[in-house]
Design a protein around this motif. Structure first.
Motif, PDB file in Angstrom:
ATOM      1  N   ILE A   1      42.572  40.746  40.861  1.00  0.00           N
ATOM      2  CA  ILE A   1      42.438  41.912  40.574  1.00  0.00           C
ATOM      3  C   ILE A   1      41.546  42.784  41.194  1.00  0.00           C
ATOM      4  O   ILE A   1      40.349  42.664  41.548  1.00  0.00           O
ATOM      5  CB  ILE A   1      42.130  42.081  38.844  1.00  0.00           C
ATOM      6  N   ILE A   2      42.083  43.690  41.753  1.00  0.00           N
ATOM      7  CA  ILE A   2      41.242  44.724  42.904  1.00  0.00           C
ATOM      8  C   ILE A   2      40.376  44.024  43.713  1.00  0.00           C
ATOM      9  O   ILE A   2      39.034  44.410  43.753  1.00  0.00           O
ATOM     10  CB  ILE A   2      40.798  45.883  42.237  1.00  0.00           C
ATOM     11  N   GLY A   3      40.622  42.944  44.555  1.00  0.00           N
ATOM     12  CA  GLY A   3      39.956  42.309  45.541  1.00  0.00           C
ATOM     13  C   GLY A   3      39.180  41.292  44.805  1.00  0.00           C
ATOM     14  O   GLY A   3      38.324  40.595  45.631  1.00  0.00           O
ATOM     15  N   SER A   4      39.009  41.051  43.517  1.00  0.00           N
ATOM     16  CA  SER A   4      38.275  39.910  42.919  1.00  0.00           C
ATOM     17  C   SER A   4      38.716  38.590  42.909  1.00  0.00           C
ATOM     18  O   SER A   4      39.777  38.353  43.355  1.00  0.00           O
ATOM     19  CB  SER A   4      37.826  40.301  41.302  1.00  0.00           C
ATOM     20  N   CYS A   5      38.010  37.670  42.201  1.00  0.00           N
ATOM     21  CA  CYS A   5      38.767  36.501  41.956  1.00  0.00           C
ATOM     22  C   CYS A   5      39.141  36.485  40.526  1.00  0.00           C
ATOM     23  O   CYS A   5      39.735  35.169  39.999  1.00  0.00           O
ATOM     24  CB  CYS A   5      37.798  35.360  42.182  1.00  0.00           C
ATOM     25  N   TYR A   6      39.514  37.425  39.918  1.00  0.00           N
ATOM     26  CA  TYR A   6      39.915  37.479  38.681  1.00  0.00           C
ATOM     27  C   TYR A   6      41.483  37.519  38.635  1.00  0.00           C
ATOM     28  O   TYR A   6      42.021  38.334  39.063  1.00  0.00           O
ATOM     29  CB  TYR A   6      39.523  38.487  37.603  1.00  0.00           C
ATOM     30  N   ASP A   7      42.224  36.631  37.727  1.00  0.00           N
ATOM     31  CA  ASP A   7      43.552  36.749  37.431  1.00  0.00           C
ATOM     32  C   ASP A   7      43.821  37.001  36.082  1.00  0.00           C
ATOM     33  O   ASP A   7      43.292  36.553  35.139  1.00  0.00           O
ATOM     34  CB  ASP A   7      44.261  35.479  37.662  1.00  0.00           C
TER      35      ASP A   7
END
Ligand code: FMN
Ligand code: SF4
Ligand code: FES
Lengths: 409, 147
Positions: free
Chosen positions: A151-157
């Motif tokens: 999500i927006i370049g983070s490591c969250y899915d």
């Protein structure tokens, strides 16, 4: 009443089908802030400070619930409860109709806080148009990469699924809701274990009401203290004999009189106030001399006792105003029909008790009430209030009991 | 042509899809027949009894063939305050039936629970079409649409 609107601020001014509109008014900034500048611990700290508690009726502190599951490892789920089927209550529907992305943003942040990779919106099966609006919103959020992988370049899915109910009031109760997604009859499960320990498919799960969730982005952006200062916001649904029925935002802690007069515009011309029902078909009845009760959650009475003010549980936030032309027998039949029909049948006292109360209400309407019925009423009410498996049984007795106690018949 | 098999293929055979599949088949074919239930049981690898247990619990899923005309009137509090029971009586007289009776093969009248349109009550639903702000005098017009 304060004037900072949190939930309804942009209602009617943005197109619910366009994510661009929501982004243009600062939407998804809270999500960016959470991802770039915060972590779960800080976010939970702010939510706890805000004092936000569940808008689904029970009023459990939201920060604490998120914390319990955030601290656990492994697969977890976040569920948005949009089953809304309490009679007289359509506030969650109004959120979706007017600003669906504020809900989606709240779901994303909440799910990330607890470390869930899947979130589910459980929506009332009757809310067909609202399901479509949410499907569009989820798709758009995916295109902007507010959802999906990294999500927006983070490591969250995170993925959001929408699960549509199939017509059963009890499925709004969180353990019944879980049963329903698991392909079972929508009957409540015994607790413990609580969903926060063993929820959907046995995994730790947070279930929050849609209205609870829409407060989250604001709290992340503006801080918990500022939210607490405002006293907390609540949607009220005014109905019955008021001039302006509808959904309004106000502070938690206003009086019933203020809600009826300032939001509902007072009574319709020529109508005289008789009583009000607070919180839908399962709510208490309030007479004219109780209108200065404050609408709040039970927590307040425990934490900040305010002298000389009595508190009425705010429940779903619905306020139904009954005028003197209404036939109480119609209402008794309406309440008892509802609970008889919606009792899930799992436990005998509720299944039988709701049926017997309905029979009595029917006989009352036909003018055939017997002495035996009169004697049975308090016994049935006691049984419902004290021996049923889940709160629905108690709900079924509330209004009937108030009618008898307050001598409305 | 729509078939149960085709509908099932839209769903992965995971248990969380049992209720959505039941809903879709019931909506498409009017009800879940014994035959359909067997297919569902095989597809989701659950006993037939589990399929019926789940199906019979939910209002939106029918396990029997429905009459051609199903009329539902919301009888929950907000609608009751705006006199939905008078509308129930009107419809009972119109068709000479009683709400809740299941004898008539052609038409059935049911009272239903709140559907969240309380601001626009009384609400009447005829074969899934929703009518709002129905009155004692306007209800005959609604029924004539379906006669
Ligand atoms: C009979 C019954 C019906 C309920 N219906 C709903 C509902 O429609 N929507 C909802 O959010 N909570 C409903 N609840 C409360 C849920 O069980 C649960 O407490 C709530 O979703 C938690 O979210 P919150 O902490 O944000 O309020 C119901 C509870 C009971 C006992
Ligand atoms: S109290 Fe009523 S709704 Fe709750 S489990 Fe018992 S029968 Fe079901
Ligand atoms: S009470 Fe009839 S739609 Fe809500």
């Amino acid at each position: 009443m304060n004037n900072t609107k949190i939930i309804t601020k942009h209602w009617g001014r943005i197109n619910p089908l366009k994510i661009e509109d929501y982004v243009a008014i600062g939407g998804y900034k809270a999500l960016k802030k959470y991802i770039r500048d915060m972590d779960a611990e800080r976010a939970i700290g702010e939510i706890k400070k805000s004092g936000l508690c569940g808008r689904g009726g029970a009023g459990f502190p939201t920060g604490n619930k998120l914390e319990i599951v955030a601290e656990k490892n492994g697969t977890k789920y976040f569920i948005c409860n949009l089953d809304e089927s309490e009679p007289g209550t359509y506030k969650d529907r109004a959120i979706v109709d007017n600003n669906p992305h504020s809900l989606i943003e709240g779901i994303i942040i909440s799910a990330l806080i607890i470390g869930a990779k899947r979130a589910i919106i459980y929506i009332n099966g009757r809310y067909i148009k609202q399901k479509e609006i949410l499907e569009i919103a989820v798709e758009q959020a995916g295109k902007y990469n507010f959802l999906g992988k990294g999500i927006i370049g983070s490591c969250y899915d995170l993925g959001i699924e929408i699960f549509s109910g199939a017509g059963a009031y009890i499925c709004g109760e969180e353990t019944a809701l879980i049963n329903s997604i698991e392909g079972n009859r929508g009957e409540p499960k015994s607790r413990p274990p609580y969903p926060t320990d063993a929820g959907l498919f046995g995994k730790p799960t947070v279930i929050n009401n849609a209205e609870t969730i829409v407060n989250i982005p604001w709290i992340i952006t503006n801080g918990g203290e500022k939210y607490a200062d405002s006293g907390g916001e609540k949607l009220y649904i005014l109905g019955g004999s008021v001039k302006k029925p509808g959904v309004y935002e106000g502070s938690v802690g206003i009086t019933i009189r203020q809600a009826i007069e300032k939001m509902g515009g007072g009574l319709k011309k020529g109508k005289e106030f008789w009583f009000a029902q607070i919180g839908g078909a399962s709510g208490r009845l309030i007479l004219g001399n109780e209108l200065d009760c404050v609408l709040d959650y039970d927590r307040v009475s425990a934490e900040t006792p305010r002298r000389g003010v009595s508190i009425m549980p705010i429940g779903s936030g619905s306020i139904l105003v009954i005028d003197k032309t209404v036939d109480i027998k119609d209402l008794l039949l309406s309440w008892t029909t509802f609970f008889r029909y919606e009792s899930c049948g799992k436990c005998v006292p509720c299944r039988e008790g709701t049926f017997r109360l309905w029979e009595i209400a029917k006989r009352m309407q036909d003018g055939e009430i017997t002495e035996r019925d009169q004697k049975a009423i308090p016994e049935i009410i006691w049984t419902l209030q004290n021996t049923t498996f889940c709160p629905l049984g108690k709900f079924a007795a509330t209004a009937f009991s108030d009618v008898m106690e307050k001598k409305l018949i | 042509m729509m078939t149960v098999e085709k509908i099932l293929l839209e769903f992965d055979p995971e248990i969380k899809n049992l209720l959505p599949a039941l809903k879709k088949i019931s909506a498409g074919f009017g009800y879940i027949s014994q035959n359909d239930a067997q297919k569902l049981a095989e597809y989701f690898s659950v006993p037939l009894s589990r399929v019926f247990e789940t199906a019979s619990f939910y209002d939106e899923i029918k396990t029997k063939k429905q009459p051609d005309l199903v009329i539902q009137v919301c009888s929950s509090v907000n609608c009751a305050v705006s006199k939905s029971f008078e509308i129930v009586s009107k419809i009972e007289d119109y068709f000479k039936i009683k709400a809740g009776d299941e004898f008539d093969q052609k038409v059935r009248l049911e009272v239903m629970s709140c559907l969240g349109q309380c601001g626009e009550g009384p609400v009447v639903v005829v074969n899934d079409k929703v009518y709002t702000n129905v009155t004692k005098s306007s209800v005959a017009g609604v029924l004539e649409e379906w006669a």
